[in-house]
Design a protein around this motif. Structure first.
Motif, PDB file in Angstrom:
ATOM      1  N   VAL A  96      51.762  47.396  36.943  1.00  0.00           N
ATOM      2  CA  VAL A  96      52.461  46.774  38.374  1.00  0.00           C
ATOM      3  C   VAL A  96      52.252  45.127  38.114  1.00  0.00           C
ATOM      4  CG1 VAL A  96      51.911  46.605  40.890  1.00  0.00           C
ATOM      5  CG2 VAL A  96      51.573  48.823  39.485  1.00  0.00           C
ATOM      6  N   LYS A  97      53.240  44.523  38.689  1.00  0.00           N
ATOM      7  CA  LYS A  97      53.386  43.099  38.349  1.00  0.00           C
ATOM      8  C   LYS A  97      52.989  42.531  39.874  1.00  0.00           C
ATOM      9  CE  LYS A  97      56.475  39.240  37.677  1.00  0.00           C
ATOM     10  NZ  LYS A  97      58.106  38.860  37.425  1.00  0.00           N
ATOM     11  N   THR A  98      51.824  41.801  40.009  1.00  0.00           N
ATOM     12  CA  THR A  98      51.587  41.261  41.071  1.00  0.00           C
ATOM     13  C   THR A  98      51.400  39.722  40.737  1.00  0.00           C
ATOM     14  OG1 THR A  98      49.314  40.924  40.051  1.00  0.00           O
ATOM     15  CG2 THR A  98      49.706  42.966  41.240  1.00  0.00           C
ATOM     16  N   GLU A  99      51.040  38.801  41.829  1.00  0.00           N
ATOM     17  CA  GLU A  99      51.531  37.333  41.779  1.00  0.00           C
ATOM     18  C   GLU A  99      50.501  36.761  40.736  1.00  0.00           C
ATOM     19  OE1 GLU A  99      50.637  35.550  45.582  1.00  0.00           O
ATOM     20  OE2 GLU A  99      52.286  36.375  46.352  1.00  0.00           O
ATOM     21  N   ARG A 100      49.433  37.287  40.229  1.00  0.00           N
ATOM     22  CA  ARG A 100      48.467  36.757  39.257  1.00  0.00           C
ATOM     23  C   ARG A 100      48.637  37.574  37.966  1.00  0.00           C
ATOM     24  NH1 ARG A 100      42.793  36.353  41.880  1.00  0.00           N
ATOM     25  NH2 ARG A 100      42.603  35.187  39.965  1.00  0.00           N
ATOM     26  N   ALA A 101      49.151  38.835  37.611  1.00  0.00           N
ATOM     27  CA  ALA A 101      49.089  39.228  36.425  1.00  0.00           C
ATOM     28  C   ALA A 101      49.968  40.722  36.557  1.00  0.00           C
ATOM     29  CB  ALA A 101      47.522  39.527  36.000  1.00  0.00           C
ATOM     30  N   MET A 102      50.025  41.216  35.379  1.00  0.00           N
ATOM     31  CA  MET A 102      50.495  42.722  35.187  1.00  0.00           C
ATOM     32  C   MET A 102      49.426  43.532  35.178  1.00  0.00           C
ATOM     33  SD  MET A 102      53.967  42.682  35.334  1.00  0.00           S
ATOM     34  CE  MET A 102      54.418  44.423  34.474  1.00  0.00           C
ATOM     35  N   ILE A 103      49.263  44.184  35.755  1.00  0.00           N
ATOM     36  CA  ILE A 103      47.947  45.497  35.816  1.00  0.00           C
ATOM     37  C   ILE A 103      48.310  46.757  35.654  1.00  0.00           C
ATOM     38  CG2 ILE A 103      46.370  45.969  37.278  1.00  0.00           C
ATOM     39  CD1 ILE A 103      46.539  43.602  39.120  1.00  0.00           C
ATOM     40  N   SER A 104      47.819  47.128  34.413  1.00  0.00           N
ATOM     41  CA  SER A 104      47.973  48.768  34.304  1.00  0.00           C
ATOM     42  C   SER A 104      46.946  49.290  34.941  1.00  0.00           C
ATOM     43  CB  SER A 104      48.042  48.864  32.700  1.00  0.00           C
ATOM     44  OG  SER A 104      48.969  48.019  32.031  1.00  0.00           O
ATOM     45  N   MET A 105      47.296  50.706  35.180  1.00  0.00           N
ATOM     46  CA  MET A 105      46.443  51.733  35.813  1.00  0.00           C
ATOM     47  C   MET A 105      46.449  53.125  35.062  1.00  0.00           C
ATOM     48  SD  MET A 105      44.673  50.180  38.299  1.00  0.00           S
ATOM     49  CE  MET A 105      44.067  51.472  38.839  1.00  0.00           C
ATOM     50  N   THR A 106      45.559  53.711  35.273  1.00  0.00           N
ATOM     51  CA  THR A 106      45.297  55.223  34.839  1.00  0.00           C
ATOM     52  C   THR A 106      44.575  55.962  35.982  1.00  0.00           C
ATOM     53  OG1 THR A 106      43.231  55.056  33.773  1.00  0.00           O
ATOM     54  CG2 THR A 106      44.856  54.558  32.258  1.00  0.00           C
TER      55      THR A 106
END
Length: 386
Positions: free
Chosen positions: A331-341
């Protein structure tokens, strides 16, 4: 009540409605359609005041009539536009502004040709058409509207037609028609305009009230962040499938899922980023489902998935498909690309299940997935044969 008094009453009535709207919305914050409606009422109040001063010497006739009618057309057009905006037609300005401009230009041309006859014809026909546009906006909610809503649609339509009829009769029968004299027709038209002021005001407030009620009803059943069914709504959708599980036939399954280490997202990037991730990942999950499947948010980052007429093997495949999609969709947010499981606990609804036993079994499978290293799908033990 004579015509002069009626014009003054129209001016005061529109000012009163605008003032009532201001105080009604003062604590809540104005929406764009509310602001448009308030401006429309103010324009109409100014227009009726100018027409009230016609012939009094306070405002010259060459100013009060053309300016008064021009502002009146703008006010009624904005009122119709606010009604269209309240039913979701946000692009009404692209049509309404040119129509209002043409209406003012047409009236000024008719006024220049004939200050008496053509002015009345143009004014009545234009006002009737603009009021009918507002009635058409209200009519869009006819099927699901209340009896009061339908009454407003019919009443505004008939009164708008009466206003337009004055222009047609003046054009075709200048001296009146039988008992319907010129003076009586003018009185009836003024009364119709007064009633239109009231009905359009109540009509807009009615739409606003209905929209607020629908939104409150929706929020009682839907999670506002993810737009998924909340706990209450999900349990209501689950109940009939638990009842069907007591009958012979294809079983249904329940999946509980929890996003792994979600707290670190809020701690590292802030709650706004966490909300963005939660919305995006929930949307990823929804895209993997059939129309009959129901995904709901129970609490925090814990979700439940109802798979009607789906056995344990098929439910495992669905959960695995969602797990892989979440893992491969950062997921692209304003601060980083965040991966989830995500971790999953899968169980089938048994005939003797209550909601407590069903969710306890699914939660135990979910906990086993967490303890087994996360990002896994674990099935609850199959019920022993009777």
């Amino acid at each position: 009540m004579d015509i002069t008094t009626m014009l003054f009453a129209l001016a005061l009535g529109n000012l009163s409605l605008a003032a009532a709207l201001f105080f009604y919305e003062y604590e809540r914050g104005k929406s764009l359609s509310w602001s448009t409606w308030a401006i429309a009422k103010q324009c109409q109040a100014v227009a009726w005041l100018l027409l009230y001063f016609n012939g009094s010497g306070v405002v010259p006739d060459a100013v009060s009539i053309p300016v008064g009618y021009g502002v009146l057309f703008v006010g009624v057009g904005l009122e119709a536009g606010a009604l269209w905006e309240s039913v979701g037609r946000l692009a009404w300005r692209r049509i309404a502004y040119p129509v209002m401009g043409v209406s003012v230009a047409l009236f000024l041309a008719c006024y220049a040709i004939d200050e008496a006859g053509m002015r009345v014809v143009a004014g009545a026909l234009i006002l009737g058409g603009l009021y009918l546009a507002g009635a058409a906006a209200l009519a869009r909610g006819w099927r699901g509207g209340s009896m009061l809503h339908r009454f407003l649609v019919i009443s505004i339509t008939l009164l708008a037609m009466l206003v337009a009829a004055r222009g047609i009769l003046v054009l075709t029968m200048p001296e009146g028609w039988g008992w319907l004299s010129k003076g009586l027709l003018q009185v009836l038209t003024s009364a119709a305009l007064y009633l239109l002021m009231l009905l359009n005001g109540f009509g807009y407030l009615l739409l606003a009230r209905e929209h607020q009620r629908v939104e409150l009803d929706r929020l009682a059943l839907v999670d506002p962040l993810t737009d998924l069914p909340n706990r209450r709504s999900f349990f209501a959708q689950l109940a009939p499938w638990m009842a069907l599980a007591r009958r012979p036939g294809q079983p249904s399954s329940l999946v509980m899922l929890d996003f792994d280490q979600f707290k670190r997202v809020n701690d590292s990037y802030g709650h706004p980023a966490g909300d963005t991730v939660l919305r995006s990942v929930a949307e990823v999950c929804k895209r993997q489902l059939r129309d009959s499947d129901q995904l709901g948010r129970l609490v925090g980052v814990e979700f439940a998935l109802l798979l009607p007429r789906t056995g344990i093997e098929e439910a495992m495949l669905v959960a695995e498909r969602i797990r892989a999609a979440v893992e491969t969709s950062p997921v692209k947010t304003e601060r980083a690309m965040i991966s989830m499981t995500a971790s999953f606990g899968v169980t089938v609804i048994r005939p003797d299940d209550s909601t407590v036993s069903l969710f306890k079994r699914a939660d135990e499978a979910l906990r086993a997935a967490k303890e087994g290293g996360r990002n896994k799908v674990v099935a609850a033990p199959v019920a022993p044969p009777p």
